[in-house]
Motif scaffolding. Structure first.
Motif, PDB file in Angstrom:
ATOM      1  N   GLY A 189       0.818  -1.210   0.000  1.00 59.92           N
ATOM      2  CA  GLY A 189       0.000   0.000   0.000  1.00 59.92           C
ATOM      3  C   GLY A 189       0.851   1.260   0.000  1.00 59.92           C
ATOM      4  N   ILE A 190       1.923   1.258   0.779  1.00 65.18           N
ATOM      5  CA  ILE A 190       2.835   2.413   0.810  1.00 65.18           C
ATOM      6  C   ILE A 190       3.489   2.604  -0.557  1.00 65.18           C
ATOM      7  N   TYR A 191       3.827   1.504  -1.209  1.00 63.40           N
ATOM      8  CA  TYR A 191       4.397   1.590  -2.558  1.00 63.40           C
ATOM      9  C   TYR A 191       3.427   2.294  -3.511  1.00 63.40           C
ATOM     10  N   LEU A 192       2.142   1.936  -3.438  1.00 68.15           N
ATOM     11  CA  LEU A 192       1.152   2.582  -4.309  1.00 68.15           C
ATOM     12  C   LEU A 192       0.981   4.057  -3.968  1.00 68.15           C
ATOM     13  N   LEU A 193       1.087   4.392  -2.684  1.00 67.93           N
ATOM     14  CA  LEU A 193       0.993   5.797  -2.280  1.00 67.93           C
ATOM     15  C   LEU A 193       2.189   6.591  -2.794  1.00 67.93           C
ATOM     16  N   VAL A 194       3.373   6.023  -2.673  1.00 69.02           N
ATOM     17  CA  VAL A 194       4.592   6.696  -3.142  1.00 69.02           C
ATOM     18  C   VAL A 194       4.552   6.887  -4.656  1.00 69.02           C
ATOM     19  N   LYS A 195       4.048   5.876  -5.366  1.00 70.27           N
ATOM     20  CA  LYS A 195       3.939   5.962  -6.820  1.00 70.27           C
ATOM     21  C   LYS A 195       2.748   6.812  -7.275  1.00 70.27           C
ATOM     22  N   LYS A 196       1.954   7.272  -6.310  1.00 68.77           N
ATOM     23  CA  LYS A 196       0.761   8.094  -6.560  1.00 68.77           C
ATOM     24  C   LYS A 196      -0.275   7.367  -7.408  1.00 68.77           C
ATOM     25  N   VAL A 197      -0.301   6.043  -7.262  1.00 70.64           N
ATOM     26  CA  VAL A 197      -1.346   5.257  -7.910  1.00 70.64           C
ATOM     27  C   VAL A 197      -2.649   5.426  -7.144  1.00 70.64           C
ATOM     28  N   ILE A 198      -2.567   5.509  -5.815  1.00 70.35           N
ATOM     29  CA  ILE A 198      -3.725   5.760  -4.969  1.00 70.35           C
ATOM     30  C   ILE A 198      -3.439   6.991  -4.120  1.00 70.35           C
ATOM     31  N   THR A 199      -4.483   7.525  -3.487  1.00 70.52           N
ATOM     32  CA  THR A 199      -4.328   8.630  -2.547  1.00 70.52           C
ATOM     33  C   THR A 199      -4.611   8.117  -1.135  1.00 70.52           C
ATOM     34  N   TRP A 200      -4.225   8.898  -0.153  1.00 68.64           N
ATOM     35  CA  TRP A 200      -4.246   8.434   1.237  1.00 68.64           C
ATOM     36  C   TRP A 200      -5.634   8.397   1.850  1.00 68.64           C
ATOM     37  N   GLU A 201      -6.586   9.171   1.312  1.00 65.07           N
ATOM     38  CA  GLU A 201      -7.844   9.387   2.032  1.00 65.07           C
ATOM     39  C   GLU A 201      -8.589   8.090   2.357  1.00 65.07           C
ATOM     40  N   ILE A 202      -8.802   7.248   1.352  1.00 62.21           N
ATOM     41  CA  ILE A 202      -9.630   6.063   1.580  1.00 62.21           C
ATOM     42  C   ILE A 202      -8.981   5.078   2.552  1.00 62.21           C
ATOM     43  N   PRO A 203      -7.734   4.621   2.330  1.00 64.50           N
ATOM     44  CA  PRO A 203      -7.176   3.646   3.278  1.00 64.50           C
ATOM     45  C   PRO A 203      -6.985   4.183   4.681  1.00 64.50           C
ATOM     46  N   VAL A 204      -6.483   5.411   4.817  1.00 66.77           N
ATOM     47  CA  VAL A 204      -6.190   5.956   6.146  1.00 66.77           C
ATOM     48  C   VAL A 204      -7.476   6.225   6.921  1.00 66.77           C
ATOM     49  N   ILE A 205      -8.452   6.869   6.290  1.00 63.68           N
ATOM     50  CA  ILE A 205      -9.703   7.193   6.988  1.00 63.68           C
ATOM     51  C   ILE A 205     -10.507   5.924   7.255  1.00 63.68           C
ATOM     52  N   TYR A 206     -10.527   5.007   6.292  1.00 60.60           N
ATOM     53  CA  TYR A 206     -11.214   3.729   6.479  1.00 60.60           C
ATOM     54  C   TYR A 206     -10.684   3.015   7.723  1.00 60.60           C
ATOM     55  N   ILE A 207      -9.380   2.830   7.801  1.00 57.13           N
ATOM     56  CA  ILE A 207      -8.788   2.117   8.930  1.00 57.13           C
ATOM     57  C   ILE A 207      -8.971   2.908  10.223  1.00 57.13           C
ATOM     58  N   GLY A 208      -8.835   4.231  10.153  1.00 50.64           N
ATOM     59  CA  GLY A 208      -8.989   5.061  11.349  1.00 50.64           C
ATOM     60  C   GLY A 208     -10.390   5.023  11.913  1.00 50.64           C
ATOM     61  N   VAL A 209     -11.393   5.170  11.052  1.00 53.46           N
ATOM     62  CA  VAL A 209     -12.787   5.123  11.506  1.00 53.46           C
ATOM     63  C   VAL A 209     -13.124   3.747  12.068  1.00 53.46           C
TER      64      VAL A 209
END
Length: 309
Positions: A189-209
């Motif tokens: 997941g971090i690899y995809l974030l670094v490559k800007k394939v995905i953005t942080w909002e969905i995984p981070v907020i999903y797991i946080g909530v």
């Protein structure tokens, strides 16, 4: 003047990214967790992953060939669907099961709705949920590290037992082929974030909530070990980084992604705490996929000069 002005249709800003390159990055990000699943569960896991990917690509090719449609298997989207579906299966399933699941995911969910970019929910998860409903016994037979059928860590937690957080984090537990190592899924997941394939909002907020929900309603209070075990188990990492972030079936705006992620966290928590199921990620994501048109209707910004204040 013709050299100064160039009139064309949108998009006016082009990117080097393509479907091919994006899907290749997703495959690369998934390889460590998939390889770990093969290491843990043996040759059957490798065969199931291979059958799932091959049948997904073959189904897309055969359908498009029969329907006289452009062949798109070289964009790797079908390969990613097959890989994700295979990673969501136990290594004990019969070899025909990933073929059936891939056919459902590609033909029913993807191609019948227009192909890539037109599916209304994540095809891999739709295929998994179809298999869970149709072949529940086969889909809930999980091997442990010693190849003996056993309950998943989340099922043990739900029944009042305890689990080793380190085993769940590093991947020495029972489960589906690709969900057992939270560490490798997080790295992907971090690899995809670094490559800007995905953005942080969905995984981070999903797991946080989801974490906040489990603290409030999980029945264990502020038990860090319990909450982290819930986060590391049940495919939450796999779903949050690799399936909830699917471009087609998730919102396109920042506000929309935030609302989507909050809904995912709440629904996953509701299913895990108040239903008989110890998992919940797959059903939460495909249900929230159905909410995306409503979420975008509310969160999509209005065009300049149209219905503005």
């Amino acid at each position: 003047m013709s050299k100064l002005l160039h009139v064309s249709t949108s998009p006016h800003v082009l990117s080097k990214d393509s479907t091919h390159s994006i899907m290749l990055d997703v495959v690369l990000a998934l390889i460590p967790a998939a390889a770990w699943g093969v290491y843990m569960f043996g040759y059957r896991a490798a065969i199931i992953l291979a059958l799932s990917m091959i049948s997904a690509v073959a189904c897309e090719y055969i359908w498009q060939k029969c329907m006289h449609l452009p062949i798109t298997v070289n964009d790797y989207s079908a390969l990613v669907t097959g890989l994700l579906l295979g990673m969501n299966l136990p290594s004990t399933v019969p070899y025909w099961l990933p073929v059936v699941g891939s056919a459902f995911a590609i033909i029913i969910v993807k191609q019948l709705f227009g192909g890539i970019g037109q599916n209304f929910m994540n095809p891999a998860l739709a295929g998994r949920c179809f298999l869970l409903i149709a072949f529940a016994g086969l889909m809930t037979n999980f091997p442990s590290v010693d190849a003996v059928s056993t309950a998943t860590p989340l099922a043990v937690l739900k029944n009042g037992g305890t689990q080793s957080l380190s085993d769940m984090f590093f991947g020495f537990t029972s489960g589906t082929i690709g969900e057992v190592s939270a560490l490798l899924l997080l790295a992907g997941g971090i690899y995809l974030l670094v490559k800007k394939v995905i953005t942080w909002e969905i995984p981070v907020i999903y797991i946080g909530v989801f974490a906040v929900f489990m603290i409030l309603f999980g029945g264990h209070g502020f038990d860090v070990n319990y909450v982290l075990c819930e986060i590391c188990g049940g495919g939450l990492m796999l779903g949050a980084f690799f399936m909830a972030t699917d471009y087609v079936s998730s919102p396109i705006t920042f506000k929309g992604r935030v609302v989507f992620a909050v809904c995912l966290g709440l629904l996953t928590g509701l299913i895990r705490v108040f239903s008989k199921s110890a998992e919940g990620v797959s059903y939460a994501i495909i249900f929230c996929n159905l909410l995306v048109p409503l979420i975008e209707k509310v969160t999509l910004p209005k065009a300049f000069g149209r219905e503005g204040k």
